[in-house]
Scaffold this motif. Structure first.
Motif, PDB file in Angstrom:
ATOM      1  N   ALA A   1       0.829  -1.189   0.096  1.00 41.65           N
ATOM      2  CA  ALA A   1       0.002  -0.138   0.102  1.00 41.65           C
ATOM      3  C   ALA A   1       0.930   1.447   0.061  1.00 41.65           C
ATOM      4  CB  ALA A   1      -0.801   0.126   1.369  1.00 41.65           C
ATOM      5  N   ALA A   2       2.135   1.390   0.789  1.00 43.58           N
ATOM      6  CA  ALA A   2       2.870   2.343   0.733  1.00 43.58           C
ATOM      7  C   ALA A   2       3.502   2.787  -0.567  1.00 43.58           C
ATOM      8  CB  ALA A   2       3.975   2.089   1.681  1.00 43.58           C
ATOM      9  N   GLY A   3       3.788   1.571  -1.437  1.00 38.27           N
ATOM     10  CA  GLY A   3       4.305   1.906  -2.560  1.00 38.27           C
ATOM     11  C   GLY A   3       3.287   2.507  -3.574  1.00 38.27           C
ATOM     12  N   ILE A   4       1.839   2.109  -3.669  1.00 35.93           N
ATOM     13  CA  ILE A   4       0.846   2.810  -4.236  1.00 35.93           C
ATOM     14  C   ILE A   4       0.725   4.199  -3.737  1.00 35.93           C
ATOM     15  CG2 ILE A   4      -1.703   2.692  -4.657  1.00 35.93           C
ATOM     16  CD1 ILE A   4      -1.472  -0.173  -4.480  1.00 35.93           C
ATOM     17  N   ALA A   5       0.917   4.643  -2.480  1.00 35.29           N
ATOM     18  CA  ALA A   5       0.342   5.614  -1.933  1.00 35.29           C
ATOM     19  C   ALA A   5       1.596   6.757  -2.488  1.00 35.29           C
ATOM     20  CB  ALA A   5       0.606   5.716  -0.515  1.00 35.29           C
ATOM     21  N   VAL A   6       2.996   6.262  -2.586  1.00 38.34           N
ATOM     22  CA  VAL A   6       3.879   7.202  -3.128  1.00 38.34           C
ATOM     23  C   VAL A   6       3.572   7.402  -4.564  1.00 38.34           C
ATOM     24  CG1 VAL A   6       6.265   6.958  -4.139  1.00 38.34           C
ATOM     25  CG2 VAL A   6       5.877   6.242  -1.508  1.00 38.34           C
ATOM     26  N   LEU A   7       3.176   6.658  -5.416  1.00 39.47           N
ATOM     27  CA  LEU A   7       2.783   6.719  -6.670  1.00 39.47           C
ATOM     28  C   LEU A   7       1.597   7.601  -6.877  1.00 39.47           C
ATOM     29  CD1 LEU A   7       3.151   3.318  -8.213  1.00 39.47           C
ATOM     30  CD2 LEU A   7       4.820   5.160  -8.607  1.00 39.47           C
ATOM     31  N   LEU A   8       0.699   7.529  -5.727  1.00 37.70           N
ATOM     32  CA  LEU A   8      -0.623   8.527  -5.900  1.00 37.70           C
ATOM     33  C   LEU A   8      -0.159   9.902  -5.433  1.00 37.70           C
ATOM     34  CD1 LEU A   8      -3.493   6.701  -3.914  1.00 37.70           C
ATOM     35  CD2 LEU A   8      -3.496   7.599  -6.171  1.00 37.70           C
ATOM     36  N   VAL A   9       0.792  10.126  -4.565  1.00 36.15           N
ATOM     37  CA  VAL A   9       1.042  11.302  -4.011  1.00 36.15           C
ATOM     38  C   VAL A   9       1.698  11.903  -5.079  1.00 36.15           C
ATOM     39  CG1 VAL A   9       2.776  12.566  -2.486  1.00 36.15           C
ATOM     40  CG2 VAL A   9       1.159  10.763  -1.485  1.00 36.15           C
ATOM     41  N   LEU A  10       2.677  11.278  -5.965  1.00 32.91           N
ATOM     42  CA  LEU A  10       3.555  12.098  -7.024  1.00 32.91           C
ATOM     43  C   LEU A  10       2.652  12.048  -8.165  1.00 32.91           C
ATOM     44  CD1 LEU A  10       7.008  10.222  -6.221  1.00 32.91           C
ATOM     45  CD2 LEU A  10       6.237  12.639  -5.679  1.00 32.91           C
ATOM     46  N   LYS A  11       1.522  11.619  -8.144  1.00 32.57           N
ATOM     47  CA  LYS A  11       0.719  11.795  -9.393  1.00 32.57           C
ATOM     48  C   LYS A  11       0.967  10.799 -10.367  1.00 32.57           C
ATOM     49  CE  LYS A  11      -2.463  15.324  -8.280  1.00 32.57           C
ATOM     50  NZ  LYS A  11      -2.991  16.897  -8.546  1.00 32.57           N
ATOM     51  N   ARG A  12       1.384   9.590 -10.515  1.00 34.49           N
ATOM     52  CA  ARG A  12       2.228   9.021 -11.361  1.00 34.49           C
ATOM     53  C   ARG A  12       1.510   7.575 -11.461  1.00 34.49           C
ATOM     54  NH1 ARG A  12       6.724  10.964 -13.372  1.00 34.49           N
ATOM     55  NH2 ARG A  12       7.498  12.950 -12.408  1.00 34.49           N
ATOM     56  N   GLU A  13       1.191   7.201 -12.878  1.00 31.05           N
ATOM     57  CA  GLU A  13       0.912   5.747 -12.854  1.00 31.05           C
ATOM     58  C   GLU A  13       1.895   5.003 -13.555  1.00 31.05           C
ATOM     59  OE1 GLU A  13      -2.583   6.060 -15.606  1.00 31.05           O
ATOM     60  OE2 GLU A  13      -3.652   7.179 -14.111  1.00 31.05           O
ATOM     61  N   VAL A  14       2.880   5.589 -14.032  1.00 23.49           N
ATOM     62  CA  VAL A  14       4.283   4.867 -14.436  1.00 23.49           C
ATOM     63  C   VAL A  14       5.247   5.737 -13.680  1.00 23.49           C
ATOM     64  CG1 VAL A  14       3.197   4.062 -16.424  1.00 23.49           C
ATOM     65  CG2 VAL A  14       4.371   6.295 -16.696  1.00 23.49           C
ATOM     66  N   PHE A  15       6.497   5.286 -13.772  1.00 25.08           N
ATOM     67  CA  PHE A  15       7.656   5.705 -13.060  1.00 25.08           C
ATOM     68  C   PHE A  15       8.133   6.910 -13.885  1.00 25.08           C
ATOM     69  CE2 PHE A  15       7.637   1.191 -11.625  1.00 25.08           C
ATOM     70  CZ  PHE A  15       6.930   1.542 -10.488  1.00 25.08           C
ATOM     71  N   ALA A  16       8.019   6.887 -15.351  1.00 30.21           N
ATOM     72  CA  ALA A  16       8.662   7.988 -16.073  1.00 30.21           C
ATOM     73  C   ALA A  16       8.291   9.292 -15.778  1.00 30.21           C
ATOM     74  CB  ALA A  16       8.465   7.392 -17.685  1.00 30.21           C
TER      75      ALA A  16
END
Lengths: 110, 124, 166, 182
Positions: free
Chosen positions: D167-182
Motif C-alpha cells: 500500500a505504501a508503494g501505491i501511496a507514493v505513486l498516488l502522492v506523486l500523481k504517477r501511473e508509471v515511473f517515467a
C-alpha cells in the motif's frame, strides 16, 4: 616457531592497519579540500581495513569464517576506490576548484 | 547513591541509550525547521524503539536464535526480533511516503522550511 | 520526452564505476538470492534477501543511469513482482483454507500432500515477501527519482485548489 | 566484555547528536547513514543478525538513497554556519521527557538477564519466547527461529505487514500523481 611468526605477523598487520587509519584521520582533519580529503579517507578503507582484515583472516586460521573474511577483503578492495572515485568525480562535476597553495612552492598539483 | 546510579546505568545501558535517542529524535521533529530533517528525526525515534526491542530479546552469553541450540545454551528471543524486522521494512515504506509528500510540498510552495511554509500558507 | 532531461542531467558515464558495478552486481544478486532461499536455516530471510536484490537494481541504476535502467527493467516487470507477491502470499493462505485448515495453517498441506511444514513457509517467504519487498524497493526508488512534475491539467488543478482555499 | 557495547553506544549517540545539529541537510543525511551502520553493529552485538542485516541494507542503504534523491529533487539550503542554533524551549521539553522516562530505568530488568518475565520466570512459565525457542524446530523444521516465527507462527501478521508495504508503494505513486515511473 611458525606460531611465533604468525603471532608477530598478526601484530604487525594490525599495527600497520591502525597506523594507516590514524594517518587518514589526521589527513581528513588537516587537509584543505574535498579532493585531498577523499584521497586520504579512502586510505582508511583500503589499507586500514584491508590490513586489519588480513590480520583477522590470519588469526582465524583455516575455517569457514576465513573465507568470508578474504571475500570481504576482495570487496573492500574493489568498492572503496570506486567510491572515492565517485566522490572526487561528482565534486569535479559540481565545479569545486582544487585548492592551490599560493604561499609556498610545493603545493600539490590537482 | 551515585555508585548505585552508575551501576543501574551500566547494567541498563541499552535502555538509557534508547531514552536519549528518543529525546534526540523528538528534538529533531520539534526544533528542526527543514522537513527532510524532521523525517530523519522520525527515523531516529523509530530506531530507538527498535533498540529497545532488541535489547529485551538479548540474553547475556547466549547465541543468535538458530535452533535447536546446543544443550544448555541460551538463545536470544526470536519474537521481538521478528517484530523489529517487519517494522524496519514498514518504516522505510513510511519514510518514502513522507518524502513523496515533501516533494509535493516543495512543488506546490517552493520551500521546505516550516516557518516559511506557514507564512506562505497564511498569505494565501 | 521532457522527463529525460529532468533527471538525466545529473548522470555522467564513468568507466570505473561501471566496471566495478559489473564485477560486484552478480555477487550481491547471488547473496540476496542466497539469503532468500536459505533464510530458514541460517540468519537471513526474505526481508533481507528481497532488500538486497532490490538494492542491486539501485546500484545498477547509479552506474548506468536511472533512466536507462528503468527502461531496461520495464514497468510491467516491477508491477508483476509486487502484485504477484501479494497474490502468492494471499493465495497460499486461501489454499490452506480450501484444504480445510486456517489461514496460513500449513498443517493442511502436510495432511493433504504429505510435504513438510517447511515448504509452506518457503512459499510465503520466497514467493510472497521477497517479491513484494524487492519490487517495492525498486518502485520507491524510481518513483522518488522521477519526482513530481506538474504538467497541463495538474497545473489547472493546482490553481483550482488555491482558489478553493480563498 | 561489554566494552564493545559501550563504545558502540557512544558512537551511536554522538552521530545522533551530530545528525540533529548539522545545519546542512546533506551532512545530516551522511551522518545518519553512519548512525544506522553503528546501530546495525549494535544489533549484531545484541544477537540479532537478521535485524542487523535488514538495518544495514535498509537503514544505511535505501533510506540514505531516498533522502538523497529527495534533496536532489527539491532543494538543499546553503549553509553559512556548520551547526544549527540550539532551540532552548525544545531542549527543555525534550529534557523533561527524557527525565520522566529515566525514572523508569531502575525498575527495568538489566540488559541480558534471564530474570525478565519474557524468559518464563515468576508466574509465567510458558511464554511465547520459551515455546518458540524450544519447539520451533520440531514444529516447523526451520533452524532459524526468526524465520519460523515470521512465516509460520505469525504468518498472518507478516501478511498484514507485506500488504502495508504494498500500500505504501501505491501511496507514493498516488502522492506523486504517477501511473508509471517515467
Amino acid at each position: 616457531m611458525i606460531e611465533t611468526i604468525r603471532f608477530w605477523a598478526i601484530v604487525a598487520l594490525v599495527a600497520f592497519g591502525l597506523f594507516f587509519t590514524f594517518v587518514s584521520v589526521v589527513g581528513v582533519i588537516r587537509l584543505p579540500d574535498v579532493y585531498a580529503r577523499s584521497h586520504t579517507a579512502s586510505q582508511t578503507d583500503t589499507l586500514g581495513a584491508g590490513l586489519t582484515l588480513a590480520a583477522v583472516a590470519l588469526a582465524l586460521g583455516w575455517q569457514h569464517a576465513t573465507v568470508y573474511t578474504v571475500l570481504l577483503l576482495f570487496f573492500v578492495f574493489i568498492t572503496n576506490p570506486t567510491a572515492a572515485h565517485a566522490i572526487a568525480r561528482s565534486a569535479a562535476e559540481s565545479g569545486i576548484v582544487p585548492y592551490e597553495n599560493t604561499v609556498d612552492e610545493e603545493g600539490e598539483s590537482p | 547513591m551515585i555508585e548505585s546510579g552508575l551501576e543501574i546505568l551500566a547494567s541498563r545501558y541499552a535502555y538509557a541509550l534508547m531514552f536519549v535517542l528518543m529525546g534526540i529524535g523528538l528534538y529533531m521533529v520539534i526544533a528542526n525547521e527543514n522537513l527532510v530533517k524532521k523525517l530523519i528525526g522520525v527515523n531516529l525515534f523509530q530506531t530507538a524503539i527498535f533498540l529497545f526491542f532488541i535489547a529485551v530479546a538479548y540474553v547475556e552469553g547466549g547465541s543468535a536464535p538458530i535452533v535447536p541450540a546446543e544443550s544448555g545454551e541460551a538463545v536470544a528471543s526470536p519474537l521481538p526480533q521478528v517484530i523489529v524486522l517487519t517494522a524496519i521494512v514498514v518504516g522505510i515504506a513510511l519514510t518514502a511516503v513522507g518524502l513523496a509528500l515533501v516533494v509535493r510540498i516543495y512543488a506546490e510552495y517552493g520551500t521546505l522550511r516550516e516557518d516559511t511554509l506557514r507564512e506562505v500558507r497564511a498569505d494565501e | 520526452m521532457s522527463d529525460a532531461d529532468s533527471y538525466g542531467d545529473t548522470y555522467t558515464e564513468s568507466q570505473v564505476i561501471m566496471t566495478a558495478v559489473k564485477i560486484i552486481a552478480p555477487f550481491t544478486m547471488t547473496y540476496g538470492l542466497f539469503l532468500t532461499f536459505h533464510g530458514t536455516d541460517t540468519p537471513g530471510g526474505s526481508f533481507q534477501g528481497g532488500t538486497i536484490v532490490g538494492v542491486t537494481v539501485l546500484m545498477l541504476a547509479f552506474a548506468f543511469g536511472i533512466e536507462s535502467t528503468r527502461r531496461w527493467i520495464r514497468q510491467s516487470m516491477i508491477v508483476g513482482l509486487v502484485t504477484g507477491g501479494v497474490v502468492i502470499f494471499a493465495g497460499t493462505g486461501v489454499a490452506t483454507m480450501a484444504l480445510g485448515g486456517g489461514f496460513l495453517e500449513y498443517e493442511a498441506f502436510v495432511d493433504r500432500f504429505g510435504i513438510s511444514h517447511y515448504w509452506g513457509m518457503e512459499a510465503v517467504e520466497v514467493g510472497g515477501v521477497a517479491l513484494i519487498v524487492s519490487g517495492i524497493i525498486v518502485t520507491l526508488f524510481f518513483a522518488t527519482a522521477a519526482g513530481f512534475t506538474p504538467v497541463g491539467d495538474d497545473a489547472d488543478h493546482h490553481e483550482m485548489g488555491v482558489g478553493n482555499d480563498d | 566484555m561489554s566494552a564493545i557495547a559501550y563504545s558502540l553506544a557512544v558512537f551511536v549517540l554522538l552521530s545522533a547528536v551530530a545528525t540533529a545539529l548539522f545545519r546542512d541537510v546533506l551532512s545530516a543525511i551522511v551522518v545518519f547513514a553512519a548512525y544506522s551502520l553503528g546501530m546495525a553493529i549494535l544489533y549484531t552485538y545484541l544477537l540479532a543478525p537478521d535485524v542487523a542485516m535488514t538495518e544495514a541494507a535498509i537503514g544505511a542503504g535505501v533510506t540514505t538513497i531516498l533522502l538523497l534523491l529527495t534533496i536532489a529533487r527539491t532543494t538543499r539550503p546553503s549553509a553559512e554556519e556548520v551547526f544549527e542554533r540550539v532551540d532552548v524551549p525544545a531542549v527543555v521539553v525534550v529534557g523533561a521527557f527524557v527525565l520522566v522516562l529515566a525514572t523508569l530505568l531502575p525498575d527495568m530488568y538489566a540488559v541480558g538477564t534471564q530474570d525478565a518475565p519474557i524468559w518464563g520466570q515468576g508466574v509465567l512459565s510458558e511464554t511465547p519466547t520459551v515455546h518458540y525457542v524450544q519447539e520451533a524446530y520440531a514444529e516447523t523444521h526451520a533452524h532459524n527461529a526468526v524465520s519460523a516465527v515470521l512465516a509460520s507462527y505469525r504468518g498472518f501478521d507478516t501478511f498484514g505487514e507485506a500488504v502495508v508495504v504494498f500500500a505504501a508503494g501505491i501511496a507514493v505513486l498516488l502522492v506523486l500523481k504517477r501511473e508509471v515511473f517515467a
